[in-house]
Scaffold this motif. Structure first.
Motif, PDB file in Angstrom:
ATOM      1  N   VAL A   1     -60.800  21.251  -2.118  1.00  0.00           N
ATOM      2  CA  VAL A   1     -59.842  20.235  -2.558  1.00  0.00           C
ATOM      3  C   VAL A   1     -59.392  20.552  -3.975  1.00  0.00           C
ATOM      4  CG1 VAL A   1     -59.454  17.775  -2.995  1.00  0.00           C
ATOM      5  CG2 VAL A   1     -60.934  18.503  -1.097  1.00  0.00           C
ATOM      6  N   GLY A   2     -58.097  20.664  -4.170  1.00  0.00           N
ATOM      7  CA  GLY A   2     -57.546  20.885  -5.490  1.00  0.00           C
ATOM      8  C   GLY A   2     -57.018  19.593  -6.084  1.00  0.00           C
ATOM      9  N   VAL A   3     -57.133  19.459  -7.397  1.00  0.00           N
ATOM     10  CA  VAL A   3     -56.588  18.309  -8.115  1.00  0.00           C
ATOM     11  C   VAL A   3     -55.662  18.854  -9.188  1.00  0.00           C
ATOM     12  CG1 VAL A   3     -57.090  16.180  -9.356  1.00  0.00           C
ATOM     13  CG2 VAL A   3     -58.789  17.120  -7.760  1.00  0.00           C
ATOM     14  N   LEU A   4     -54.392  18.544  -9.079  1.00  0.00           N
ATOM     15  CA  LEU A   4     -53.393  19.013 -10.036  1.00  0.00           C
ATOM     16  C   LEU A   4     -53.134  17.902 -11.045  1.00  0.00           C
ATOM     17  CD1 LEU A   4     -51.279  21.069 -10.990  1.00  0.00           C
ATOM     18  CD2 LEU A   4     -49.686  20.048  -9.343  1.00  0.00           C
TER      19      LEU A   4
ATOM     20  N   MET B   1     -56.445   7.767 -15.639  1.00  0.00           N
ATOM     21  CA  MET B   1     -57.840   8.130 -15.436  1.00  0.00           C
ATOM     22  C   MET B   1     -58.444   7.481 -14.192  1.00  0.00           C
ATOM     23  SD  MET B   1     -58.522  10.320 -17.738  1.00  0.00           S
ATOM     24  CE  MET B   1     -60.318  10.385 -17.635  1.00  0.00           C
ATOM     25  N   PHE B   2     -58.090   6.242 -13.913  1.00  0.00           N
ATOM     26  CA  PHE B   2     -58.684   5.574 -12.756  1.00  0.00           C
ATOM     27  C   PHE B   2     -58.299   6.285 -11.466  1.00  0.00           C
ATOM     28  CE2 PHE B   2     -60.324   2.592  -9.908  1.00  0.00           C
ATOM     29  CZ  PHE B   2     -60.988   1.569 -10.571  1.00  0.00           C
ATOM     30  N   GLU B   3     -57.010   6.604 -11.332  1.00  0.00           N
ATOM     31  CA  GLU B   3     -56.558   7.275 -10.109  1.00  0.00           C
ATOM     32  C   GLU B   3     -57.135   8.686 -10.011  1.00  0.00           C
ATOM     33  OE1 GLU B   3     -54.872   5.297 -11.944  1.00  0.00           O
ATOM     34  OE2 GLU B   3     -53.982   3.805 -10.598  1.00  0.00           O
ATOM     35  N   PHE B   4     -57.292   9.337 -11.146  1.00  0.00           N
ATOM     36  CA  PHE B   4     -57.990  10.625 -11.174  1.00  0.00           C
ATOM     37  C   PHE B   4     -59.426  10.437 -10.697  1.00  0.00           C
ATOM     38  CE2 PHE B   4     -60.136  13.791 -14.244  1.00  0.00           C
ATOM     39  CZ  PHE B   4     -60.176  14.787 -13.284  1.00  0.00           C
ATOM     40  N   GLY B   5     -60.047   9.362 -11.146  1.00  0.00           N
ATOM     41  CA  GLY B   5     -61.417   9.068 -10.725  1.00  0.00           C
ATOM     42  C   GLY B   5     -61.548   8.802  -9.247  1.00  0.00           C
ATOM     43  N   VAL B   6     -60.518   8.219  -8.641  1.00  0.00           N
ATOM     44  CA  VAL B   6     -60.543   7.964  -7.199  1.00  0.00           C
ATOM     45  C   VAL B   6     -60.724   9.265  -6.433  1.00  0.00           C
ATOM     46  CG1 VAL B   6     -59.076   7.333  -5.239  1.00  0.00           C
ATOM     47  CG2 VAL B   6     -59.260   5.800  -7.199  1.00  0.00           C
ATOM     48  N   VAL B   7     -59.923  10.259  -6.777  1.00  0.00           N
ATOM     49  CA  VAL B   7     -60.004  11.556  -6.096  1.00  0.00           C
ATOM     50  C   VAL B   7     -61.371  12.191  -6.334  1.00  0.00           C
ATOM     51  CG1 VAL B   7     -59.009  13.861  -5.932  1.00  0.00           C
ATOM     52  CG2 VAL B   7     -57.509  11.880  -6.265  1.00  0.00           C
ATOM     53  N   CYS B   8     -61.850  12.122  -7.577  1.00  0.00           N
ATOM     54  CA  CYS B   8     -63.152  12.715  -7.897  1.00  0.00           C
ATOM     55  C   CYS B   8     -64.279  11.986  -7.167  1.00  0.00           C
ATOM     56  CB  CYS B   8     -63.395  12.679  -9.403  1.00  0.00           C
ATOM     57  SG  CYS B   8     -62.289  13.741 -10.352  1.00  0.00           S
TER      58      CYS B   8
ATOM     59  N   LEU C   1     -64.453  21.155  -5.233  1.00  0.00           N
ATOM     60  CA  LEU C   1     -63.394  20.458  -5.964  1.00  0.00           C
ATOM     61  C   LEU C   1     -62.935  21.315  -7.138  1.00  0.00           C
ATOM     62  CD1 LEU C   1     -61.874  17.708  -6.076  1.00  0.00           C
ATOM     63  CD2 LEU C   1     -63.531  17.025  -7.831  1.00  0.00           C
ATOM     64  N   ARG C   2     -61.642  21.595  -7.202  1.00  0.00           N
ATOM     65  CA  ARG C   2     -61.064  22.423  -8.261  1.00  0.00           C
ATOM     66  C   ARG C   2     -60.011  21.618  -9.009  1.00  0.00           C
ATOM     67  NH1 ARG C   2     -59.990  27.914  -4.630  1.00  0.00           N
ATOM     68  NH2 ARG C   2     -62.114  28.059  -3.753  1.00  0.00           N
TER      69      ARG C   2
ATOM     70  N   LEU D   1     -55.830  27.173  -7.266  1.00  0.00           N
ATOM     71  CA  LEU D   1     -55.378  26.177  -6.293  1.00  0.00           C
ATOM     72  C   LEU D   1     -54.641  26.830  -5.131  1.00  0.00           C
ATOM     73  CD1 LEU D   1     -53.982  23.377  -8.660  1.00  0.00           C
ATOM     74  CD2 LEU D   1     -56.289  23.603  -7.702  1.00  0.00           C
ATOM     75  N   GLU D   2     -54.547  28.150  -5.149  1.00  0.00           N
ATOM     76  CA  GLU D   2     -53.722  28.831  -4.159  1.00  0.00           C
ATOM     77  C   GLU D   2     -54.313  28.849  -2.755  1.00  0.00           C
ATOM     78  OE1 GLU D   2     -52.893  32.682  -5.681  1.00  0.00           O
ATOM     79  OE2 GLU D   2     -51.541  31.953  -7.274  1.00  0.00           O
ATOM     80  N   ASP D   3     -55.623  28.582  -2.620  1.00  0.00           N
ATOM     81  CA  ASP D   3     -56.209  28.637  -1.282  1.00  0.00           C
ATOM     82  C   ASP D   3     -56.942  27.340  -0.924  1.00  0.00           C
ATOM     83  OD1 ASP D   3     -58.279  28.911  -3.074  1.00  0.00           O
ATOM     84  OD2 ASP D   3     -59.306  30.514  -1.977  1.00  0.00           O
ATOM     85  N   VAL D   4     -56.564  26.224  -1.569  1.00  0.00           N
ATOM     86  CA  VAL D   4     -57.243  24.966  -1.253  1.00  0.00           C
ATOM     87  C   VAL D   4     -56.742  24.420   0.081  1.00  0.00           C
ATOM     88  CG1 VAL D   4     -57.669  24.402  -3.672  1.00  0.00           C
ATOM     89  CG2 VAL D   4     -55.559  23.600  -2.566  1.00  0.00           C
ATOM     90  N   ASP D   5     -57.578  23.619   0.733  1.00  0.00           N
ATOM     91  CA  ASP D   5     -57.193  22.978   1.993  1.00  0.00           C
ATOM     92  C   ASP D   5     -56.354  21.731   1.753  1.00  0.00           C
ATOM     93  OD1 ASP D   5     -58.831  24.827   3.473  1.00  0.00           O
ATOM     94  OD2 ASP D   5     -60.571  23.651   2.854  1.00  0.00           O
ATOM     95  N   LEU D   6     -56.612  21.075   0.635  1.00  0.00           N
ATOM     96  CA  LEU D   6     -55.913  19.835   0.288  1.00  0.00           C
ATOM     97  C   LEU D   6     -55.589  19.879  -1.200  1.00  0.00           C
ATOM     98  CD1 LEU D   6     -55.070  16.816   0.902  1.00  0.00           C
ATOM     99  CD2 LEU D   6     -57.403  16.205   0.212  1.00  0.00           C
ATOM    100  N   LEU D   7     -54.347  19.575  -1.556  1.00  0.00           N
ATOM    101  CA  LEU D   7     -53.953  19.499  -2.961  1.00  0.00           C
ATOM    102  C   LEU D   7     -53.594  18.054  -3.277  1.00  0.00           C
ATOM    103  CD1 LEU D   7     -53.333  20.881  -5.657  1.00  0.00           C
ATOM    104  CD2 LEU D   7     -50.985  21.243  -4.834  1.00  0.00           C
ATOM    105  N   THR D   8     -54.309  17.464  -4.227  1.00  0.00           N
ATOM    106  CA  THR D   8     -54.077  16.077  -4.600  1.00  0.00           C
ATOM    107  C   THR D   8     -53.422  15.994  -5.971  1.00  0.00           C
ATOM    108  OG1 THR D   8     -56.229  15.794  -5.682  1.00  0.00           O
ATOM    109  CG2 THR D   8     -56.137  15.408  -3.306  1.00  0.00           C
ATOM    110  N   ILE D   9     -52.609  14.948  -6.144  1.00  0.00           N
ATOM    111  CA  ILE D   9     -51.940  14.722  -7.426  1.00  0.00           C
ATOM    112  C   ILE D   9     -52.183  13.270  -7.820  1.00  0.00           C
ATOM    113  CG2 ILE D   9     -49.779  14.713  -8.713  1.00  0.00           C
ATOM    114  CD1 ILE D   9     -49.986  16.679  -5.477  1.00  0.00           C
ATOM    115  N   PRO D  10     -53.076  13.017  -8.771  1.00  0.00           N
ATOM    116  CA  PRO D  10     -53.316  11.640  -9.228  1.00  0.00           C
ATOM    117  C   PRO D  10     -52.107  11.088  -9.977  1.00  0.00           C
ATOM    118  CG  PRO D  10     -55.109  13.128  -9.863  1.00  0.00           C
ATOM    119  CD  PRO D  10     -53.964  13.974  -9.419  1.00  0.00           C
TER     120      PRO D  10
END
Length: 318
Positions: free
Chosen positions: A5-8, A15-22, A39-40, A65-74
């Protein structure tokens, strides 16, 4: 299978929404049988300024992030975004990577052009601005999240939790999603529709006596229930019970029971080989025809079609 899982991150990070993904993807829950996620967390620059006056030092580069299965954006402050971040989103979309935004993170997806012609959502405060800035996006301001296949967009913070758990449920099964939800002390989300999921949260309850009745009913869905029988357990009159129920949950007892029974049916369809009639009895619907009626109304597809899609993806929790 969902493993990486990537986090961009972009400047103005919430911060809260970032924390949700984490919280969903970054906590080691292997002791509960949940598969571990790689988690990247990356950004265009080594440090990202958050909206609350702190600075986040990222641990990965955009290349990772080039080979992640899921890319998330908080969520982040709405504005102009680093072109390197937008290129990362476009490249992930072109590769077929699943994309997920939380709240205003949808503006990053829109700026990258990957929402053109798609249905999407965001926090109701930003829905009009999203539609005005990006008229090619079909903005739905009234839902918690929208799954448009490759791209999942969600509204506010709690809806971001629902969307993340929804993706976990799709990829790893109901058991894993429910385990994470229990550890987070949040209700599992409801979902509906096979191609596009538009959902409402499972109602919560602050009334201790009523909560006990709901917990008992949820544990005994196969039994017949009525407002009168539930009211008796709550030591209240049916009228008082119904009034308290709506005030606490925002829905009626009948609708709540149907939602819980559909939820249980989904889990049984995913995790067991019971036929539709057996699932119907176990959930309290009584007959397969009644289950099919309510299941299709809530989920958007017949039980057998749902099983064909999701049962193959189920993974053991332990």
């Amino acid at each position: 299978m969902l493993r990486t899982v990537g986090v961009l991150l972009v400047d103005g990070l919430a911060m809260f929404e970032f924390g949700v993904v984490c919280e969903v993807f970054g906590i080691d829950r292997t002791d509960d049988g949940v598969p571990s996620f790689d988690l990247r967390i990356a950004a265009a620059r080594p440090r990202v300024d958050a909206a609350v006056g702190v600075r986040v030092e990222v641990t990965h580069s955009l290349a990772e992030l080039e080979d992640v299965d899921l890319l998330t954006i908080p969520a982040a402050t709405i504005g102009h975004y680093d072109e390197r971040a937008l290129r990362t989103v476009r490249a992930a979309h072109a590769r077929g990577t699943r994309l997920l935004s939380v709240c205003s993170g949808v503006f990053v997806l829109a700026a990258a052009g990957v929402l053109d012609g798609r249905r999407a959502t965001t926090h109701w405060r930003y829905a009009r601005e999203l539609a005005e800035r990006y008229p090619t996006v079909d903005v739905d301001p009234d839902v918690l999240y929208v799954d448009d296949g490759q791209v999942v967009t969600s509204a506010g913070t709690a809806a971001g939790i629902d969307a993340c758990l929804h993706v976990v449920r799709q990829e790893l099964g109901a058991g894993v999603a429910n385990t994470i939800a229990r550890r987070m002390v949040v209700p599992p989300q409801r979902d509906g529709g096979q191609r596009q999921y538009i959902v409402a949260p499972v109602p919560e309850c602050d009334d201790d006596a009523l909560r006990d009745v709901l917990a008992w009913a949820e544990a005994n869905l196969a039994e017949p229930h009525s407002v009168a029988s539930l009211a008796a357990r709550a030591l209240a009159s049916p009228r008082t019970f119904a009034r308290r129920f709506v005030a606490q949950t925002g829905t009626t007892p009948a609708r709540w029971l149907t939602a819980q029974r559909v939820q249980r049916a989904r889990e049984l369809l995913e995790e067991t080989d019971q036929d539709v009639e057996a699932v119907a009895r176990a959930c309290g619907f009584g007959s397969g025809s009644l289950l099919r009626h309510h299941f299709r109304a809530a989920v958007g597809v017949p039980p057998q079609d749902y099983r064909a899609t999701f049962a193959a993806r189920r993974r053991p929790v332990a």
